[in-house]
Design an enzyme around this catalytic site. Sequence first.
Site, PDB file in Angstrom:
ATOM      1  N   ASN A   9       0.878  -1.171   0.000  1.00  0.00           N
ATOM      2  CA  ASN A   9       0.000   0.000   0.000  1.00  0.00           C
ATOM      3  C   ASN A   9       0.916   1.221   0.000  1.00  0.00           C
ATOM      4  O   ASN A   9       1.483   1.568   1.030  1.00  0.00           O
ATOM      5  CB  ASN A   9      -0.891  -0.031   1.249  1.00  0.00           C
ATOM      6  N   LYS A  11       0.214   4.225  -0.281  1.00  0.00           N
ATOM      7  CA  LYS A  11      -0.418   5.409   0.324  1.00  0.00           C
ATOM      8  C   LYS A  11      -0.178   6.640  -0.553  1.00  0.00           C
ATOM      9  O   LYS A  11      -0.111   6.517  -1.771  1.00  0.00           O
ATOM     10  CB  LYS A  11       0.072   5.585   1.769  1.00  0.00           C
ATOM     11  N   HIS A  95      -9.437   1.121   4.943  1.00  0.00           N
ATOM     12  CA  HIS A  95      -8.160   1.296   5.644  1.00  0.00           C
ATOM     13  C   HIS A  95      -8.388   2.246   6.826  1.00  0.00           C
ATOM     14  O   HIS A  95      -9.177   3.180   6.740  1.00  0.00           O
ATOM     15  CB  HIS A  95      -7.107   1.874   4.688  1.00  0.00           C
ATOM     16  N   GLU A  97      -6.732   4.636   7.920  1.00  0.00           N
ATOM     17  CA  GLU A  97      -6.498   6.057   7.625  1.00  0.00           C
ATOM     18  C   GLU A  97      -7.738   6.674   6.993  1.00  0.00           C
ATOM     19  O   GLU A  97      -8.042   7.846   7.220  1.00  0.00           O
ATOM     20  CB  GLU A  97      -5.259   6.199   6.730  1.00  0.00           C
ATOM     21  N   GLU A 167      -5.284  -4.965  10.470  1.00  0.00           N
ATOM     22  CA  GLU A 167      -4.290  -3.914  10.653  1.00  0.00           C
ATOM     23  C   GLU A 167      -4.530  -3.222  11.993  1.00  0.00           C
ATOM     24  O   GLU A 167      -5.349  -2.294  12.077  1.00  0.00           O
ATOM     25  CB  GLU A 167      -4.379  -2.883   9.515  1.00  0.00           C
ATOM     26  N   GLY A 173       2.566   2.323  10.789  1.00  0.00           N
ATOM     27  CA  GLY A 173       3.491   3.453  10.664  1.00  0.00           C
ATOM     28  C   GLY A 173       4.211   3.810  11.947  1.00  0.00           C
ATOM     29  O   GLY A 173       4.834   4.861  12.045  1.00  0.00           O
ATOM     30  N   SER A 213       3.558  -2.074  10.313  1.00  0.00           N
ATOM     31  CA  SER A 213       5.010  -2.122  10.561  1.00  0.00           C
ATOM     32  C   SER A 213       5.639  -3.463  10.183  1.00  0.00           C
ATOM     33  O   SER A 213       6.602  -3.907  10.804  1.00  0.00           O
ATOM     34  CB  SER A 213       5.330  -1.769  12.016  1.00  0.00           C
TER      35      SER A 213
HETATM   36  P1  13P Z   1       3.085   0.408   7.651  1.00  0.00           P
HETATM   37  O1  13P Z   1       3.601  -0.848   7.040  1.00  0.00           O
HETATM   38  O2  13P Z   1       3.813   1.638   7.160  1.00  0.00           O
HETATM   39  O3  13P Z   1       2.994   0.326   9.141  1.00  0.00           O
HETATM   40  O4  13P Z   1       1.585   0.606   7.118  1.00  0.00           O
HETATM   41  C1  13P Z   1       0.733  -0.492   7.159  1.00  0.00           C
HETATM   42  C2  13P Z   1      -0.489  -0.165   6.406  1.00  0.00           C
HETATM   43  O5  13P Z   1      -1.236   0.723   6.777  1.00  0.00           O
HETATM   44  C3  13P Z   1      -0.752  -0.906   5.167  1.00  0.00           C
HETATM   45  O6  13P Z   1      -2.020  -0.678   4.681  1.00  0.00           O
END
Ligand code: 13P
Length: 251
Positions: A9, A11, A95, A97, A167, A173, A213
């Site tokens: 992803n 982002k 997601h 976010e 997740e 992150g 992560s």
């Molecule tokens: P990270 O791997 O940067 O923690 O993000 C995970 C994520 O949100 C994947 O959709």
Amino acid sequence: MRKLLIAGNWKMNMDRGSAVQLAQGIAARAAEFPGIDLLVCPPSIYIAPVADAVAGSAVAVGGQNMYHQTNGAYTGEISGAMLQDVGATYVILGHSERRTLMGETDEDVNAKLLAALNAGLTPIVCVGEILDQREAGQTPQVIRSQFTRSLAGLTAEQMTQTVLAYEPVWAIGTGKVATPDQAEEVHADLRKLLAEYYNNAIAQQVRILYGGSMKASNAAQLIAQPNVDGGLIGGASLKVEEFLGIARAGM
Ligand code: 13P
């Protein structure tokens, strides 16, 4: 049995040139990972050039979001058919976010999910608890609630065409990865929910990814868990070596 899916992803990162370069770098080595599905999800505006860059390889391309309507006066939105049209075969939905920053509800996710399936896309539906919920011992209830509401009305066949992603929000992150036991516990709960709402055969078929992560150095232990069927990777998916290192951990 279930084929591993290693999904990046991206982002809101990269520019057109670096997105194409990353996609080419992954595609050039995809043949080293037979038996593993590789997927990259660039920002929607880069899906077309990324799809061109991976054409002829086994790497699939996905969107990070879509709107539930098929067309019309929805300024700024993109439909599932549009994602398909430019080369996407998957789409990430719900997601955290989008849930927290853009206010997406389980009901929104559900509408998008049904629309994505109608458009012939493979949806990846994300669920996960925040830290306060985990510390209060509410993780199983949070996951059950997101599962039942986000997946409401899905037929058994549609369920088998859907991928789930656990997740934990506190792991996204942050560099604070869930332990393999923590991940496995929730993945096993999700599989039990699949058996409860559908049946055991379907529960055994649906892929459940871990995200938060994940990187090359911690992936092997996570992927080794019986109910972890791959990863949804953010930061570590932006470098060819690191992303493919995660795929290698699944070999
Ligand atoms: P990270 O791997 O940067 O923690 O993000 C995970 C994520 O949100 C994947 O959709």
